[in-house]
Design a protein around this motif. Structure first.
Motif, PDB file in Angstrom:
ATOM      1  N   MET A 236       4.560  -0.536  -6.352  1.00 16.03           N
ATOM      2  CA  MET A 236       3.905  -1.830  -5.820  1.00 16.03           C
ATOM      3  C   MET A 236       4.493  -2.990  -6.719  1.00 16.03           C
ATOM      4  O   MET A 236       5.053  -3.944  -5.939  1.00 16.03           O
ATOM      5  CB  MET A 236       2.304  -1.941  -6.029  1.00 16.03           C
ATOM      6  N   HIS A 257      -6.501   1.649  -5.127  1.00 14.46           N
ATOM      7  CA  HIS A 257      -5.299   1.423  -4.113  1.00 14.46           C
ATOM      8  C   HIS A 257      -4.213   2.457  -4.534  1.00 14.46           C
ATOM      9  O   HIS A 257      -3.127   2.556  -3.965  1.00 14.46           O
ATOM     10  CB  HIS A 257      -4.563   0.102  -4.652  1.00 14.46           C
ATOM     11  N   PHE A 258      -4.391   3.167  -5.814  1.00 16.16           N
ATOM     12  CA  PHE A 258      -3.564   4.301  -6.015  1.00 16.16           C
ATOM     13  C   PHE A 258      -4.144   5.488  -6.516  1.00 16.16           C
ATOM     14  O   PHE A 258      -5.247   5.516  -7.252  1.00 16.16           O
ATOM     15  CB  PHE A 258      -2.691   3.808  -7.247  1.00 16.16           C
ATOM     16  N   SER A 283       0.444   5.851  -3.069  1.00 17.56           N
ATOM     17  CA  SER A 283      -0.188   4.509  -2.628  1.00 17.56           C
ATOM     18  C   SER A 283      -1.415   4.813  -1.617  1.00 17.56           C
ATOM     19  O   SER A 283      -1.331   5.854  -0.864  1.00 17.56           O
ATOM     20  CB  SER A 283       0.695   3.682  -2.116  1.00 17.56           C
ATOM     21  N   LYS A 286      -0.955   0.490   0.834  1.00 13.26           N
ATOM     22  CA  LYS A 286       0.419  -0.121   1.443  1.00 13.26           C
ATOM     23  C   LYS A 286       0.742   0.021   2.591  1.00 13.26           C
ATOM     24  O   LYS A 286       0.752   1.169   3.173  1.00 13.26           O
ATOM     25  CB  LYS A 286       1.496   0.508   0.368  1.00 13.26           C
TER      26      LYS A 286
END
Length: 439
Positions: A236, A257-258, A283, A286
């Motif tokens: 990212m 998010h991860f 991810s 994304k």
């Protein structure tokens, strides 16, 4: 934020939901991943729990280069609003893209990181990360604006002007590579200014590995709290993880998010929490370029214990080094950060150095170029070969041998001769191929 204090069960439920969406996206929209999945005999429905992530294929930097420039994108170009990329100094650039929603999410992730570092809305942030294809400058910029922070997009270089603006604008925060911020402090001292007298209270530093000893120096130079931030453009950008100002004890990962794993880089098998290995990221939100099990090449460990700041997110250790930067000398593996730890404890040296890899006959060897401080230089009468200088070389060699288990040659340099960083520091210079070609 509430998201940073979820229970482990809540975190994993959210991650699994978002992982399913990501896997469907890459399978339907990216030929690279669909082909990889089919070769392994799996599809998105094969992943029924987070433990099943080990069934998924890895992604490497070479995959980015093989599909340069846009072959890993999962959306059409009309949905891409920004493109970043690496410098490409060691091959084709790794190109990454972002949708409008990706930029929105990234900004919120970085905003959360800045708050963790001690930032607040009333701040001015002096942003000395490089702007352009490098994700550092714009990544911190958009995150700071999301916080409502007044952001100075100074980028790197033009150090005297940076100092003027620090004096005039009185920022509370500063961010950049640790080597360049150290360069600013040195230049201030040369100008007769004391960096401890600035308005800066916290610094967000990243984009290159740096040691605890470097943290101590930066905190003493500026009288600030030095916070480590982590991120790679392939994942990212900055903000994937950051230390909190309360504890400075591991970097809190943005787990919503991860998804993080740690593997043995040789066997590719998972290692238990607390044990060092290669950091792997998937991810979860994304759109433009979802990434599955990206091999970062960074060495570290993770813990899932609640931090004393109250956050329950998993934390990664400071990066111990990069596999790409690991030096193998006569069977011994050494990271530059290990050498840095030793050098920054030698009082006669300034915190600038370079590691030259050379050939001595058929053997690989290390020449360590270090720079003495002004006080030592004046004391020895400017003779880099006298008894005191020889004694200093022997001390450095002894300390490196004791801590890093390798024998090095030591070259003492006079003050202000080792190049100063204007961005990322160049620590390793490999002269071995050049020597072979010239022999």
């Amino acid at each position: 934020m509430e998201i940073e204090t979820l229970t482990r069960t809540q975190v994993e439920k959210l991650q699994m939901s978002r992982l399913r969406t990501t896997l469907k996206s890459v399978y339907l929209n990216t030929n690279f991943y669909r082909t990889k999945f089919e070769k392994l005999g799996i599809n998105p429905d094969s992943i029924q729990s987070l433990h099943d992530v080990t069934k998924l294929p890895f992604t490497t930097k070479q995959d980015f280069r093989n599909h340069y420039p846009f072959g890993l994108f999962a959306v059409p170009m009309e949905d891409i609003v920004r493109i970043h990329g690496s410098s490409g100094t060691s091959g084709k650039s790794t190109v990454v893209g972002y949708t409008k929603n990706d930029i929105k999410n990234w900004s919120k992730i970085v905003a959360r990181a800045i708050i963790s570092a001690g930032g607040r809305k009333s701040d001015i942030l002096h942003n000395a990360f490089g702007y352009g294809l490098f994700t550092g400058g714009l990544g911190l910029h958009f995150g700071a604006e999301e916080c409502g922070i007044s952001t100075l997009p100074i980028s790197g270089g033009n150090t005297e002007r940076q100092i003027t603006l620090i004096q005039d604008f009185k920022p509370r925060g500063i961010c950049g590579t640790p080597s360049y911020i150290l360069n600013i402090a040195e230049k201030m001292e040369e100008m007769g200014l004391d960096p401890r007298n600035t308005s800066i209270e916290y610094g967000i530093f990243g984009a290159e590995p740096w040691s605890e000893e470097m943290r101590v120096i930066l905190e003493q130079k500026f009288s600030l709290k030095a916070i480590d931030i982590y991120g790679l453009s392939e994942i990212m950008g900055p903000g994937v993880a950051i230390e909190c100002h309360e504890a400075q004890d591991g970097l809190h990962i943005a787990e919503d998010h991860f998804l993080v794993e740690v593997i043995d880089p040789d066997t590719l098998h998972p290692v238990p929490d607390g044990k060092d290995g290669e950091l792997i990221f998937t991810s979860l939100t994304k759109e433009a370029l979802p990434i599955i099990r990206y091999r970062t090449g960074d060495i570290g460990s993770i813990t899932r214990e609640t931090c004393r700041c109250g956050r329950t997110t998993a934390r990664m250790s400071r990066v111990k080094g990069r596999l790409d930067d690991m030096i193998i000398i006569r069977g011994v593996n050494v990271f530059p950060s290990g050498i840095e730890r030793v050098l920054l404890q030698v009082s006669e040296l300034v915190p600038y150095y370079q590691i030259h890899l050379v050939k001595k006959g058929i053997m690989d060897s290390v020449e360590l170029h270090v720079e003495v401080n002004r006080e030592f230089y004046n004391r020895i009468g400017q003779d880099m070969n006298n008894a005191q200088a020889t004694q200093l070389k022997r001390k450095i060699q002894h300390d490196i041998k004791s801590f890093c288990l390798i024998t090095v040659g030591v070259i003492l340099n006079i003050p202000n001769t080792i190049p100063r960083s204007q961005g990322k520091a160049i620590r390793i210079i490999d002269l071995r191929k050049k020597q072979i070609l010239n022999s």
